[in-house]
Design a protein around this motif. Structure first.
Motif, PDB file in Angstrom:
ATOM      1  N   ALA A 373       4.659  10.572  -7.857  1.00  0.00           N
ATOM      2  CA  ALA A 373       6.099  10.647  -8.119  1.00  0.00           C
ATOM      3  C   ALA A 373       6.798  11.213  -6.894  1.00  0.00           C
ATOM      4  CB  ALA A 373       6.363  11.524  -9.344  1.00  0.00           C
ATOM      5  N   GLY A 374       6.210  12.239  -6.300  1.00  0.00           N
ATOM      6  CA  GLY A 374       6.814  12.846  -5.114  1.00  0.00           C
ATOM      7  C   GLY A 374       6.829  11.887  -3.933  1.00  0.00           C
ATOM      8  N   ILE A 375       5.744  11.154  -3.739  1.00  0.00           N
ATOM      9  CA  ILE A 375       5.651  10.257  -2.580  1.00  0.00           C
ATOM     10  C   ILE A 375       6.595   9.062  -2.742  1.00  0.00           C
ATOM     11  CG2 ILE A 375       4.100   8.763  -1.269  1.00  0.00           C
ATOM     12  CD1 ILE A 375       1.785  10.597  -2.145  1.00  0.00           C
ATOM     13  N   TYR A 376       6.636   8.512  -3.952  1.00  0.00           N
ATOM     14  CA  TYR A 376       7.472   7.326  -4.192  1.00  0.00           C
ATOM     15  C   TYR A 376       8.949   7.611  -3.910  1.00  0.00           C
ATOM     16  CZ  TYR A 376       3.921   4.591  -6.789  1.00  0.00           C
ATOM     17  OH  TYR A 376       2.832   3.865  -7.164  1.00  0.00           O
ATOM     18  N   HIS A 377       9.373   8.838  -4.238  1.00  0.00           N
ATOM     19  CA  HIS A 377      10.822   9.112  -4.288  1.00  0.00           C
ATOM     20  C   HIS A 377      11.317   9.922  -3.105  1.00  0.00           C
ATOM     21  CE1 HIS A 377       9.978   8.570  -8.821  1.00  0.00           C
ATOM     22  NE2 HIS A 377      10.260   7.421  -8.263  1.00  0.00           N
ATOM     23  N   MET A 378      10.549   9.971  -2.018  1.00  0.00           N
ATOM     24  CA  MET A 378      10.922  10.803  -0.868  1.00  0.00           C
ATOM     25  C   MET A 378      12.273  10.403  -0.285  1.00  0.00           C
ATOM     26  SD  MET A 378       7.391  11.267   1.180  1.00  0.00           S
ATOM     27  CE  MET A 378       6.378  12.710   0.875  1.00  0.00           C
ATOM     28  N   LYS A 379      12.939  11.412   0.244  1.00  0.00           N
ATOM     29  CA  LYS A 379      14.255  11.193   0.881  1.00  0.00           C
ATOM     30  C   LYS A 379      14.183  11.595   2.343  1.00  0.00           C
ATOM     31  CE  LYS A 379      16.333  13.048  -3.254  1.00  0.00           C
ATOM     32  NZ  LYS A 379      17.142  14.067  -3.823  1.00  0.00           N
ATOM     33  N   GLY A 380      15.197  11.223   3.089  1.00  0.00           N
ATOM     34  CA  GLY A 380      15.395  11.709   4.457  1.00  0.00           C
ATOM     35  C   GLY A 380      14.185  11.483   5.346  1.00  0.00           C
ATOM     36  N   LEU A 381      13.814  12.520   6.071  1.00  0.00           N
ATOM     37  CA  LEU A 381      12.709  12.408   7.030  1.00  0.00           C
ATOM     38  C   LEU A 381      11.390  12.086   6.349  1.00  0.00           C
ATOM     39  CD1 LEU A 381      13.325  15.304   9.590  1.00  0.00           C
ATOM     40  CD2 LEU A 381      13.374  12.827  10.019  1.00  0.00           C
ATOM     41  N   GLY A 382      11.185  12.688   5.171  1.00  0.00           N
ATOM     42  CA  GLY A 382       9.949  12.446   4.423  1.00  0.00           C
ATOM     43  C   GLY A 382       9.769  10.962   4.160  1.00  0.00           C
ATOM     44  N   ARG A 383      10.873  10.303   3.841  1.00  0.00           N
ATOM     45  CA  ARG A 383      10.826   8.876   3.537  1.00  0.00           C
ATOM     46  C   ARG A 383      10.375   8.081   4.771  1.00  0.00           C
ATOM     47  NH1 ARG A 383      16.352   5.762   3.284  1.00  0.00           N
ATOM     48  NH2 ARG A 383      15.610   3.604   3.290  1.00  0.00           N
ATOM     49  N   PHE A 384      10.923   8.429   5.920  1.00  0.00           N
ATOM     50  CA  PHE A 384      10.538   7.714   7.146  1.00  0.00           C
ATOM     51  C   PHE A 384       9.080   7.988   7.488  1.00  0.00           C
ATOM     52  CE2 PHE A 384      15.148   7.618   7.536  1.00  0.00           C
ATOM     53  CZ  PHE A 384      15.319   6.258   7.757  1.00  0.00           C
ATOM     54  N   ALA A 385       8.665   9.233   7.328  1.00  0.00           N
ATOM     55  CA  ALA A 385       7.267   9.572   7.622  1.00  0.00           C
ATOM     56  C   ALA A 385       6.333   8.813   6.677  1.00  0.00           C
ATOM     57  CB  ALA A 385       7.063  11.085   7.479  1.00  0.00           C
ATOM     58  N   ARG A 386       6.700   8.800   5.382  1.00  0.00           N
ATOM     59  CA  ARG A 386       5.869   8.079   4.409  1.00  0.00           C
ATOM     60  C   ARG A 386       5.771   6.601   4.787  1.00  0.00           C
ATOM     61  NH1 ARG A 386       9.155   6.911  -0.528  1.00  0.00           N
ATOM     62  NH2 ARG A 386       9.970   5.400   0.972  1.00  0.00           N
ATOM     63  N   ASN A 387       6.912   5.997   5.102  1.00  0.00           N
ATOM     64  CA  ASN A 387       6.900   4.572   5.444  1.00  0.00           C
ATOM     65  C   ASN A 387       5.990   4.303   6.636  1.00  0.00           C
ATOM     66  OD1 ASN A 387       8.679   4.279   3.377  1.00  0.00           O
ATOM     67  ND2 ASN A 387      10.425   3.625   4.622  1.00  0.00           N
ATOM     68  N   MET A 388       6.035   5.210   7.625  1.00  0.00           N
ATOM     69  CA  MET A 388       5.185   5.015   8.810  1.00  0.00           C
ATOM     70  C   MET A 388       3.714   5.125   8.454  1.00  0.00           C
ATOM     71  SD  MET A 388       7.329   6.928  11.790  1.00  0.00           S
ATOM     72  CE  MET A 388       5.921   7.109  12.853  1.00  0.00           C
ATOM     73  N   VAL A 389       3.390   6.108   7.583  1.00  0.00           N
ATOM     74  CA  VAL A 389       1.980   6.290   7.200  1.00  0.00           C
ATOM     75  C   VAL A 389       1.481   5.056   6.442  1.00  0.00           C
ATOM     76  CG1 VAL A 389       0.388   7.627   5.757  1.00  0.00           C
ATOM     77  CG2 VAL A 389       2.064   8.807   7.197  1.00  0.00           C
ATOM     78  N   ILE A 390       2.283   4.545   5.514  1.00  0.00           N
ATOM     79  CA  ILE A 390       1.836   3.372   4.744  1.00  0.00           C
ATOM     80  C   ILE A 390       1.682   2.166   5.673  1.00  0.00           C
ATOM     81  CG2 ILE A 390       2.379   1.782   2.853  1.00  0.00           C
ATOM     82  CD1 ILE A 390       3.834   4.066   1.470  1.00  0.00           C
ATOM     83  N   LYS A 391       2.622   2.016   6.592  1.00  0.00           N
ATOM     84  CA  LYS A 391       2.525   0.890   7.527  1.00  0.00           C
ATOM     85  C   LYS A 391       1.250   0.978   8.363  1.00  0.00           C
ATOM     86  CE  LYS A 391       7.214  -0.723   8.418  1.00  0.00           C
ATOM     87  NZ  LYS A 391       8.290  -0.806   9.395  1.00  0.00           N
ATOM     88  N   ALA A 392       0.904   2.204   8.761  1.00  0.00           N
ATOM     89  CA  ALA A 392      -0.247   2.383   9.650  1.00  0.00           C
ATOM     90  C   ALA A 392      -1.566   2.304   8.888  1.00  0.00           C
ATOM     91  CB  ALA A 392      -0.138   3.721  10.374  1.00  0.00           C
ATOM     92  N   THR A 393      -1.599   2.821   7.644  1.00  0.00           N
ATOM     93  CA  THR A 393      -2.901   2.992   6.976  1.00  0.00           C
ATOM     94  C   THR A 393      -3.029   2.174   5.696  1.00  0.00           C
ATOM     95  OG1 THR A 393      -2.144   4.900   5.714  1.00  0.00           O
ATOM     96  CG2 THR A 393      -3.097   5.351   7.864  1.00  0.00           C
ATOM     97  N   GLY A 394      -1.980   1.449   5.299  1.00  0.00           N
ATOM     98  CA  GLY A 394      -2.056   0.682   4.050  1.00  0.00           C
ATOM     99  C   GLY A 394      -1.696   1.557   2.868  1.00  0.00           C
ATOM    100  N   PRO A 395      -1.738   0.978   1.646  1.00  0.00           N
ATOM    101  CA  PRO A 395      -1.217   1.692   0.481  1.00  0.00           C
ATOM    102  C   PRO A 395      -2.174   2.731  -0.099  1.00  0.00           C
ATOM    103  CG  PRO A 395      -1.909  -0.501  -0.153  1.00  0.00           C
ATOM    104  CD  PRO A 395      -2.143  -0.383   1.330  1.00  0.00           C
ATOM    105  N   SER A 396      -3.261   3.080   0.635  1.00  0.00           N
ATOM    106  CA  SER A 396      -4.212   4.037   0.055  1.00  0.00           C
ATOM    107  C   SER A 396      -3.556   5.396  -0.196  1.00  0.00           C
ATOM    108  CB  SER A 396      -5.428   4.199   0.962  1.00  0.00           C
ATOM    109  OG  SER A 396      -5.008   4.641   2.231  1.00  0.00           O
ATOM    110  N   LEU A 397      -2.477   5.695   0.536  1.00  0.00           N
ATOM    111  CA  LEU A 397      -1.719   6.922   0.287  1.00  0.00           C
ATOM    112  C   LEU A 397      -1.229   6.974  -1.158  1.00  0.00           C
ATOM    113  CD1 LEU A 397      -0.216   9.410   1.641  1.00  0.00           C
ATOM    114  CD2 LEU A 397       1.732   7.883   1.910  1.00  0.00           C
ATOM    115  N   LEU A 398      -1.037   5.790  -1.774  1.00  0.00           N
ATOM    116  CA  LEU A 398      -0.455   5.712  -3.104  1.00  0.00           C
ATOM    117  C   LEU A 398      -1.494   5.538  -4.195  1.00  0.00           C
ATOM    118  CD1 LEU A 398       2.393   3.202  -2.220  1.00  0.00           C
ATOM    119  CD2 LEU A 398       2.529   5.693  -2.260  1.00  0.00           C
ATOM    120  N   SER A 399      -2.784   5.537  -3.834  1.00  0.00           N
ATOM    121  CA  SER A 399      -3.776   5.337  -4.887  1.00  0.00           C
ATOM    122  C   SER A 399      -4.522   6.628  -5.137  1.00  0.00           C
ATOM    123  CB  SER A 399      -4.714   4.194  -4.524  1.00  0.00           C
ATOM    124  OG  SER A 399      -5.380   4.494  -3.324  1.00  0.00           O
ATOM    125  N   ARG A 400      -5.252   6.658  -6.228  1.00  0.00           N
ATOM    126  CA  ARG A 400      -5.836   7.923  -6.672  1.00  0.00           C
ATOM    127  C   ARG A 400      -6.995   8.387  -5.832  1.00  0.00           C
ATOM    128  NH1 ARG A 400      -6.881   3.805  -9.740  1.00  0.00           N
ATOM    129  NH2 ARG A 400      -9.019   3.309 -10.300  1.00  0.00           N
TER     130      ARG A 400
END
Ligand code: FAD
Length: 400
Positions: A373-400
């Motif tokens: 829930a926290g990762i999906y809904h990030m705002k501001g800088l967190g959102r950009f950082a999250r997007n970069m991590v997913i782009k670089a490493t794939g969606p494993s950040l979002l799986s259990r």
């Protein structure tokens, strides 16, 4: 004493029911409370062991509200073992890939084919309308010989001989039944859980899910699409053998939804997604109506069983839907419960073993869903950082 309208018996008689040697499943009986996905799946697996199975359901009909469900290979492999996959595949869709995007910019973050995951588990990743899955499970439970009683609401539960005695309101009258084992598959607001004296309450996540089924458009994606955004996200996938699209829009709301679901106010949805990409807004505009669900979960429970009573599905481990695993875990519970009872016989000890296998896994997924829930809904800088991590490493950040 009384807890939430349910009679709780004294510790001495509970101890009496906790004793008793393991019984042969073929000469034992089970009472399952709740005919949702979990209760019906357990009915099927326990009938296959030879138990006599009754399922009590408070609703007047077996019906699911209009919404979709992702069924991951960890669940479909058990449905295949039960011989149900052919019937399910007739109404389900095999989505091509998981497509993750930033919902405001439509920027693609990750695109992963489901093929490799399905191959690893030897079972497909499916998306299905909940009503279609429930129909298949209910027909299979009836064919297997489960006695499903509708309009039957559990009132009390107490030890009786070496088993349990349950009383339910069936319309205006009371009925009683004895069983060697009682399975509480009665959902997030479980009364069987109250009987176990755990004193936990569902936690409102300050989020609600608006769900809609949209008639298919020619440009509809064959993927499961996840659109992430500040304080909200959206999931879409095809259902109804590919003739409709399921949309789930998660938004913040501080006021709890008291019922399980209620009609949703479409203007609130459009307002929440006003600044999002035109493609996302166009999809929401196509929705004929929304249903609104309050999102509740449970803290992981310290135990699920006592004596000859145990829990299964949301009653044991209600979770936020951000890993799409609630129903899948209920199906896993049903499979593991039958495996353990088949091996150990019907006894309190066997129920403890079932719980010992299932509790760590489901607790991890409950907490993983909260984290998402926290990762999906990030705002501001967190959102950009999250997007970069997913782009670089794939969606494993979002799986259990
Ligand atoms: P329930 O479906 O709640 O069934 C409990 C049954 O017990 C009900 O029929 C109720 O009427 C009955 N009952 C209750 N009390 C009594 C009583 N006293 N006497 C008799 N009967 C009683 N899971 C996935 O795997 N994939 C997904 O994609 C997914 N998406 C989701 C999206 C949203 C927005 C939500 C909210 C959930 C999602 N889930 C998903 C989770 C999934 O819906 C649940 O985990 C699943 O339905 C739980 O099934 P259950 O049988 O344990 O409980």
């Amino acid at each position: 004493g009384k807890a939430g309208g349910l009679t709780v018996s004294d510790p001495a008689s509970q101890a009496a029911a906790a004793s008793g040697a393991a019984r042969d499943p073929a000469s034992s009986s089970a009472l399952i409370v709740g005919a949702g996905i979990g209760g019906l799946a357990a009915g099927i697996t326990l009938r296959r062991l030879g138990l006599k199975v009754s399922i009590w359901e408070q609703a007047e009909a077996l019906a699911e509200v209009g919404a979709g469900l992702q069924l991951s290979p960890n669940a479909t492999r058990y449905l295949r073992d039960l011989g149900l996959l052919d019937a399910i595949e007739k109404v389900a869709v095999v989505p091509r890939a998981l497509d993750v995007r930033d919902g405001r910019t439509f920027d693609s973050l990750a695109h992963c084919e489901y093929g490799p995951e399905a191959a690893r588990h030897g079972a497909p990743f499916l998306v299905i309308h909940r009503a279609d899955l429930l129909d298949v499970l209910a027909a299979a439970a009836r064919d297997a010989g489960c006695d499903i009683r509708l309009n039957t609401r559990l009132q009390s539960l107490e030890p009786h001989g070496t088993g349990m005695r349950a009383v339910a309101a069936e319309g205006d009258s009371l009925i009683a039944q004895e069983a060697d084992v009682v399975i509480g598959a009665d959902g997030v607001r479980s009364v069987v859980r109250e009987h176990l004296g755990l004193g936990v309450r569902p936690v409102f996540a300050r989020r609600v899910a608006y769900r809609a089924t949209i008639p298919l458009r020619s440009d509809t994606s064959p993927d499961v699409r996840l659109f992430l955004g500040p304080d909200a996200h959206l999931v879409t996938y095809p259902v109804k053998a590919g003739t409709a699209v399921n949309v789930v829009a998660i938004v913040r709301q501080d006021k709890p939804v008291s019922r399980w679901s209620e009609p949703g106010d479409a203007s609130k949805v459009h307002k929440a997604f006003a600044g999002w990409a035109p493609e996302v807004r166009a999809l929401l505009e196509d929705a004929p109506a929304f249903l609104c669900w309050g999102l509740y979960d449970l803290d992981p429970l310290p135990r699920w069983s006592q004596g000859r009573v145990t829990l299964l599905g949301d009653a044991a481990h209600a979770m936020l839907p951000f890993l799409a695993q609630g129903a899948a875990q209920a199906i896993e519970d049903a499979a593991v419960l039958a495996q353990v009872l088949g091996r150990e016989g019907i006894s309190p000890d066997a129920l403890s073993q079932y719980e010992a296998i299932r509790r760590p896994r489901t607790a991890r997924i409950q907490l993983g869903a909260r984290r998402n829930a926290g990762i999906y809904h990030m705002k501001g800088l967190g959102r950009f950082a999250r997007n970069m991590v997913i782009k670089a490493t794939g969606p494993s950040l979002l799986s259990r």
